[in-house]
Design an enzyme around this catalytic site. Structure first.
Site, mmCIF file in Angstrom:
data_model
loop_
_atom_site.group_PDB
_atom_site.id
_atom_site.type_symbol
_atom_site.label_atom_id
_atom_site.label_comp_id
_atom_site.label_asym_id
_atom_site.label_seq_id
_atom_site.Cartn_x
_atom_site.Cartn_y
_atom_site.Cartn_z
ATOM 1 N N GLY A 193 45.803 27.508 33.268
ATOM 2 C CA GLY A 193 44.706 27.501 34.247
ATOM 3 C C GLY A 193 43.609 28.451 33.816
ATOM 4 O O GLY A 193 43.839 29.361 33.013
ATOM 5 N N ASN A 194 42.384 28.254 34.344
ATOM 6 C CA ASN A 194 41.287 29.164 33.977
ATOM 7 C C ASN A 194 40.389 29.504 35.170
ATOM 8 O O ASN A 194 39.214 29.793 35.004
ATOM 9 C CB ASN A 194 40.468 28.586 32.810
ATOM 10 C CG ASN A 194 39.797 27.271 33.176
ATOM 11 O OD1 ASN A 194 40.053 26.730 34.250
ATOM 12 N ND2 ASN A 194 38.944 26.767 32.310
ATOM 13 N N LYS A 232 36.653 32.608 44.573
ATOM 14 C CA LYS A 232 36.738 33.923 43.912
ATOM 15 C C LYS A 232 35.578 34.183 42.943
ATOM 16 O O LYS A 232 35.217 35.328 42.713
ATOM 17 C CB LYS A 232 38.072 34.063 43.166
ATOM 18 C CG LYS A 232 39.262 34.226 44.106
ATOM 19 C CD LYS A 232 40.562 34.448 43.356
ATOM 20 C CE LYS A 232 41.721 34.552 44.331
ATOM 21 N NZ LYS A 232 42.982 34.914 43.689
ATOM 22 N N GLY A 282 39.831 31.852 38.924
ATOM 23 C CA GLY A 282 39.705 33.288 39.210
ATOM 24 C C GLY A 282 40.984 34.069 38.962
ATOM 25 O O GLY A 282 40.958 35.156 38.386
ATOM 26 N N ALA A 283 42.130 33.511 39.373
ATOM 27 C CA ALA A 283 43.404 34.228 39.194
ATOM 28 C C ALA A 283 43.753 34.341 37.714
ATOM 29 O O ALA A 283 44.211 35.386 37.249
ATOM 30 C CB ALA A 283 44.519 33.513 39.954
ATOM 31 N N ASP A 335 43.688 41.368 42.256
ATOM 32 C CA ASP A 335 44.659 40.452 41.635
ATOM 33 C C ASP A 335 45.182 41.033 40.319
ATOM 34 O O ASP A 335 46.369 40.930 40.024
ATOM 35 C CB ASP A 335 44.000 39.099 41.311
ATOM 36 C CG ASP A 335 43.996 38.150 42.503
ATOM 37 O OD1 ASP A 335 44.828 38.335 43.415
ATOM 38 O OD2 ASP A 335 43.170 37.217 42.512
ATOM 39 N N SER A 359 48.139 30.903 55.137
ATOM 40 C CA SER A 359 47.946 32.203 54.489
ATOM 41 C C SER A 359 49.016 33.263 54.760
ATOM 42 O O SER A 359 49.386 33.525 55.891
ATOM 43 C CB SER A 359 46.599 32.769 54.920
ATOM 44 O OG SER A 359 46.614 34.154 54.776
ATOM 45 N N THR A 390 40.083 33.800 48.525
ATOM 46 C CA THR A 390 41.043 32.986 47.790
ATOM 47 C C THR A 390 40.387 31.698 47.296
ATOM 48 O O THR A 390 39.174 31.517 47.444
ATOM 49 C CB THR A 390 42.324 32.727 48.625
ATOM 50 O OG1 THR A 390 43.292 32.095 47.789
ATOM 51 C CG2 THR A 390 42.060 31.862 49.847
ATOM 52 N N ASP A 411 33.915 47.801 38.456
ATOM 53 C CA ASP A 411 33.970 47.553 37.001
ATOM 54 C C ASP A 411 34.911 46.396 36.679
ATOM 55 O O ASP A 411 34.586 45.515 35.894
ATOM 56 C CB ASP A 411 34.463 48.814 36.258
ATOM 57 C CG ASP A 411 33.389 49.886 36.244
ATOM 58 O OD1 ASP A 411 32.252 49.573 36.659
ATOM 59 O OD2 ASP A 411 33.688 51.018 35.836
#
Length: 245
Positions: free
Chosen positions: A126-127, A67, A129-130, A103, A17, A63, A79
């Site tokens: 990709g789909n 997430k 959390g980020a 993020d 990390s 992470t 929100d």
């Protein structure tokens, strides 16, 4: 002397990390003796319950792969976190656990620093959390985007170079290529890239992923995830220290 303030990062297999070093440097710079930042490697998300039992816990970062899963364990969402459907920062105040998404803020800063006016359509690879945070930031700036994942209409098997050529912003949001698997790369038609493209790979370790190397060979402008990471961490620090209810 103030009471101790514990911060940290939850995730899975996260020994590498960035956050621990980042925040420990910050404590040193600001001469904060009573702050600590730890790595909480959880095999399953429900182990977070033990963490919540810690009396000095001020909050933590979240992470891969938690997430989205962390949301069920929180009392409230900001929100942005609610709209995005992913949380990477948790604040604990008077026993109340609130989820935030920094993020989106970090990505937005990165995008605006590098984007040109001709780069007006995006592909999100990709789909998780980020990727959801990235889409939120793109929507905010009215940049149309298509998500490419294993389960979407346009996926890694049928994405063609014509579609890539039309979308001048490409954001790589999958963990493929992260250390130690630095030779791995998502299946992608790099021939569709040109010097008019901006490639943002959210990975920061290694500095240059195989995806970035392949893209830069086609003349594209490439950026890794380091600045986004710094920016989302600064925003998290603000939330933990200056959030007044």
């Amino acid at each position: 002397m103030d009471s101790n303030k514990k911060l940290g990062l939850i995730g899975k297999n996260i020994s590498y990390s960035f956050s621990k070093k980042f925040f420990e440097n910050k404590f040193q710079k600001l001469m904060l003796k009573n702050f600590s930042y730890d790595i909480f490697d959880l095999n399953e998300i429900n182990e977070v319950e033990n963490l919540f039992a810690s009396p000095d816990l001020l909050g933590f970062n979240v992470t891969i792969p938690y997430k989205e899963k962390i949301i069920d364990y929180l009392d409230e969402l900001s929100d942005e976190a609610e709209k995005i459907g992913a949380v990477n920062c948790v604040l604990i105040q008077d026993g109340k656990k609130t989820g935030y998404n920094t993020d989106a803020y970090g990505f937005e800063k990165t995008l605006l620093l590098h984007k040109t006016s001709s780069q007006d359509k995006a592909l999100i690879l990709g789909n998780g959390g980020a990727a959801k945070a990235v889409k939120y930031a793109l929507d905010k700036h009215n940049i149309p985007s298509i998500t490419v994942s294993r389960s979407t209409e346009i996926n890694f098997e049928n994405l063609n170079k014509e579609t890539v050529a039309e979308h001048k912003i490409i954001i790589q949001c999958t963990p493929v290529g992260t250390f130690p698997n630095v030779k791995d790369c998502v299946n992608f038609p790099f021939d569709g890239l040109s010097s008019e493209h901006l490639i943002i790979d959210l990975i920061y370790n290694p500095n240059y992923t195989q995806f970035i190397i392949n893209a830069s060979e086609k003349g594209a402008k490439t950026v890794n995830g380091y600045y986004m990471l710094e920016q989302q961490a600064e925003k998290a620090w603000e939330i933990w220290n200056f959030q007044k209810k």
